[in-house]
Write an enzyme that holds these catalytic residues in place. Structure first.
Site, PDB file in Angstrom:
ATOM      1  CB  THR A  12      -0.954   0.033   1.218  1.00  0.00           C
ATOM      2  OG1 THR A  12      -0.176   0.145   2.416  1.00  0.00           O
ATOM      3  CG2 THR A  12      -1.829  -1.209   1.279  1.00  0.00           C
ATOM      4  N   GLY A  13       0.342   2.321  -0.542  1.00  0.00           N
ATOM      5  CA  GLY A  13       1.129   3.546  -0.658  1.00  0.00           C
ATOM      6  C   GLY A  13       2.313   3.337  -1.572  1.00  0.00           C
ATOM      7  CB  ILE A  18       9.004   4.192   1.857  1.00  0.00           C
ATOM      8  CG1 ILE A  18       9.955   5.168   2.557  1.00  0.00           C
ATOM      9  CG2 ILE A  18       9.166   2.768   2.387  1.00  0.00           C
ATOM     10  CD1 ILE A  18       9.613   5.455   4.027  1.00  0.00           C
ATOM     11  CB  SER A 137       7.355   6.848  12.187  1.00  0.00           C
ATOM     12  OG  SER A 137       8.162   7.986  12.421  1.00  0.00           O
ATOM     13  CE1 TYR A 150       3.163   9.558  10.467  1.00  0.00           C
ATOM     14  CE2 TYR A 150       5.090  10.567  11.489  1.00  0.00           C
ATOM     15  CZ  TYR A 150       4.542   9.690  10.570  1.00  0.00           C
ATOM     16  OH  TYR A 150       5.365   8.943   9.763  1.00  0.00           O
TER      17      TYR A 150
HETATM   18  P1  NAP Z   1       4.894   9.353   0.518  1.00  0.00           P
HETATM   19  O1  NAP Z   1       5.883   9.432  -0.575  1.00  0.00           O
HETATM   20  O2  NAP Z   1       3.917  10.445   0.698  1.00  0.00           O
HETATM   21  O3  NAP Z   1       4.154   7.960   0.435  1.00  0.00           O
HETATM   22  C1  NAP Z   1       3.012   7.689   1.203  1.00  0.00           C
HETATM   23  C2  NAP Z   1       2.115   6.839   0.372  1.00  0.00           C
HETATM   24  O4  NAP Z   1       0.917   6.529   1.121  1.00  0.00           O
HETATM   25  C3  NAP Z   1       1.658   7.582  -0.874  1.00  0.00           C
HETATM   26  O5  NAP Z   1       1.564   6.663  -1.932  1.00  0.00           O
HETATM   27  C4  NAP Z   1       0.302   8.090  -0.475  1.00  0.00           C
HETATM   28  O6  NAP Z   1      -0.550   8.380  -1.541  1.00  0.00           O
HETATM   29  C5  NAP Z   1      -0.183   6.866   0.288  1.00  0.00           C
HETATM   30  N1  NAP Z   1      -1.396   7.134   1.038  1.00  0.00           N
HETATM   31  C6  NAP Z   1      -1.656   8.150   1.893  1.00  0.00           C
HETATM   32  N2  NAP Z   1      -2.918   8.064   2.322  1.00  0.00           N
HETATM   33  C7  NAP Z   1      -3.462   6.984   1.728  1.00  0.00           C
HETATM   34  C8  NAP Z   1      -4.734   6.378   1.756  1.00  0.00           C
HETATM   35  N3  NAP Z   1      -5.734   6.894   2.488  1.00  0.00           N
HETATM   36  N4  NAP Z   1      -4.949   5.266   1.021  1.00  0.00           N
HETATM   37  C9  NAP Z   1      -3.953   4.739   0.265  1.00  0.00           C
HETATM   38  N5  NAP Z   1      -2.739   5.275   0.175  1.00  0.00           N
HETATM   39  C10 NAP Z   1      -2.499   6.389   0.910  1.00  0.00           C
HETATM   40  O7  NAP Z   1       5.677   9.233   1.913  1.00  0.00           O
HETATM   41  P2  NAP Z   1       6.673   8.127   2.502  1.00  0.00           P
HETATM   42  O8  NAP Z   1       7.636   8.891   3.300  1.00  0.00           O
HETATM   43  O9  NAP Z   1       7.140   7.201   1.449  1.00  0.00           O
HETATM   44  O10 NAP Z   1       5.687   7.391   3.514  1.00  0.00           O
HETATM   45  C11 NAP Z   1       5.551   5.988   3.572  1.00  0.00           C
HETATM   46  C12 NAP Z   1       5.386   5.579   5.018  1.00  0.00           C
HETATM   47  O11 NAP Z   1       6.587   5.904   5.712  1.00  0.00           O
HETATM   48  C13 NAP Z   1       4.263   6.275   5.771  1.00  0.00           C
HETATM   49  O12 NAP Z   1       3.563   5.343   6.556  1.00  0.00           O
HETATM   50  C14 NAP Z   1       4.998   7.267   6.664  1.00  0.00           C
HETATM   51  O13 NAP Z   1       4.288   7.546   7.846  1.00  0.00           O
HETATM   52  C15 NAP Z   1       6.267   6.489   6.942  1.00  0.00           C
HETATM   53  N6  NAP Z   1       7.411   7.287   7.384  1.00  0.00           N
HETATM   54  C16 NAP Z   1       7.995   8.208   6.577  1.00  0.00           C
HETATM   55  C17 NAP Z   1       9.084   8.941   7.044  1.00  0.00           C
HETATM   56  C18 NAP Z   1       9.775   9.972   6.212  1.00  0.00           C
HETATM   57  O14 NAP Z   1      10.580  10.744   6.755  1.00  0.00           O
HETATM   58  N7  NAP Z   1       9.529  10.043   4.905  1.00  0.00           N
HETATM   59  C19 NAP Z   1       9.568   8.728   8.337  1.00  0.00           C
HETATM   60  C20 NAP Z   1       8.955   7.777   9.137  1.00  0.00           C
HETATM   61  C21 NAP Z   1       7.872   7.058   8.656  1.00  0.00           C
HETATM   62  P3  NAP Z   1      -0.579   9.878  -2.177  1.00  0.00           P
HETATM   63  O15 NAP Z   1       0.592   9.947  -3.097  1.00  0.00           O
HETATM   64  O16 NAP Z   1      -1.895   9.920  -2.835  1.00  0.00           O
HETATM   65  O17 NAP Z   1      -0.448  10.846  -1.018  1.00  0.00           O
END
Ligand code: NAP
Length: 249
Positions: A12-13, A18, A137, A150
């Site tokens: 998912t996502g 990531i 996280s 969060y």
């Molecule tokens: P990202 O590039 O924004 O990816 C997040 C993904 O989740 C995107 O594909 C987003 O879709 C999707 N998403 C959000 N809401 C959703 C929903 N309701 N249904 C289905 N998909 C949904 O950010 P990322 O950093 O790769 O985040 C991935 C995970 O890593 C998250 O769980 C985040 O909390 C965690 N994380 C990130 C960091 C960091 O520093 N980047 C640190 C700790 C944890 P859209 O493109 O449509 O928004």
């Protein structure tokens, strides 16, 4: 390379950050991948750059019916699931005195309800010996101003994973989580903050990391590959910090 040859993975996502980096790596390692996200246009866009055996499924993890359909479409196409990677999440910040019910519901519906219900739908279709992987996280291990909801959502997810680890033990299903530190992904641009504020926040995070920098999505994807693979066959129930040491000092 064939570390995941013939394994079926649902992510998912997976249209961004990531999740996308992991989808690419899993495909490279021979997996059949269900690439899921909430926006069709974003899925169509990434489908152009992905190579290998995959399908895209539009599903909003906050909507219970979407989780059902995601698992149905995945199993209709590939049969049972070996790797369920519940990675979708949002990180919108709000200082405590500005938290609203809407903000709370939006974050918890995506970050907690989504993975919990997706797991429930998927469980009957996950092969014994399979793997469920979450993106948590490090925020729930520390205290970062403005990230109360969060952090609470990721802490709730961590508590849930401990129960899940025990509940699926008879089937040999391993449950693990990755806790990223600051990773350079589009999530920072989705926080609803002005660009200069995001930039300052980023500098502040990077300074706190012993390695002095943000991580990359590819660095998280490598951990997601390891934890999903047979190389991690005796690793179960953990939250692996991939954070340049931030949570450890
Ligand atoms: P990202 O590039 O924004 O990816 C997040 C993904 O989740 C995107 O594909 C987003 O879709 C999707 N998403 C959000 N809401 C959703 C929903 N309701 N249904 C289905 N998909 C949904 O950010 P990322 O950093 O790769 O985040 C991935 C995970 O890593 C998250 O769980 C985040 O909390 C965690 N994380 C990130 C960091 C960091 O520093 N980047 C640190 C700790 C944890 P859209 O493109 O449509 O928004």
């Amino acid at each position: 390379m064939n570390i995941l040859k013939n394994k079926v993975a649902v992510i998912t996502g997976a249209n961004s950050g990531i999740g996308l980096a992991t989808a690419k790596l899993y495909l490279k390692e021979g997996a059949k991948v269900v690439v899921s996200g909430r926006r069709q246009e974003a899925l169509d866009e990434v489908a152009k750059e992905l190579e290998g055996d995959f399908i895209t499924v539009k599903a909003d993890v906050a909507i219970p019916e979407d989780n059902k359909r995601l698992i149905k479409e995945a199993t209709d196409k590939y049969g049972n699931i070996d790797i369920l990677f519940l990675n979708a999440g949002v990180a919108t910040p709000t200082p405590t005195n500005e938290i609203t019910e809407e903000h709370y519901d939006a974050v918890f519906n995506i970050n907690v309800k989504g993975p919990v219900l997706a797991t429930k739908e998927a469980l009957p279709h996950i092969n014994d010996g399979g793997t469920i992987l979450f993106t948590n996280s490090i925020v729930h291990q520390k205290g970062f101003d403005g990230l109360g909801i969060y952090s609470a959502s990721k802490g709730a997810l961590r508590a849930y994973q401990k129960v899940l680890t025990s509940e699926v033990k008879s089937r040999g299903i391993r449950v693990n989580a990755i806790a990223p530190g600051p990773i350079d992904t589009p999530i920072y641009g989705k926080m609803g903050l002005p660009e200069d504020v995001v930039e300052e926040m980023g500098k502040g995070f990077a300074q706190k990391v012993p390695l002095g920098r943000f991580g990359t999505s590819e660095e998280i994807a490598k951990s997601a590959l390891f934890l999903a693979s047979d190389d991690a066959s005796y690793i179960n129930g953990i939250e692996l910090e991939v954070d340049g040491g931030l949570s450890q000092i």
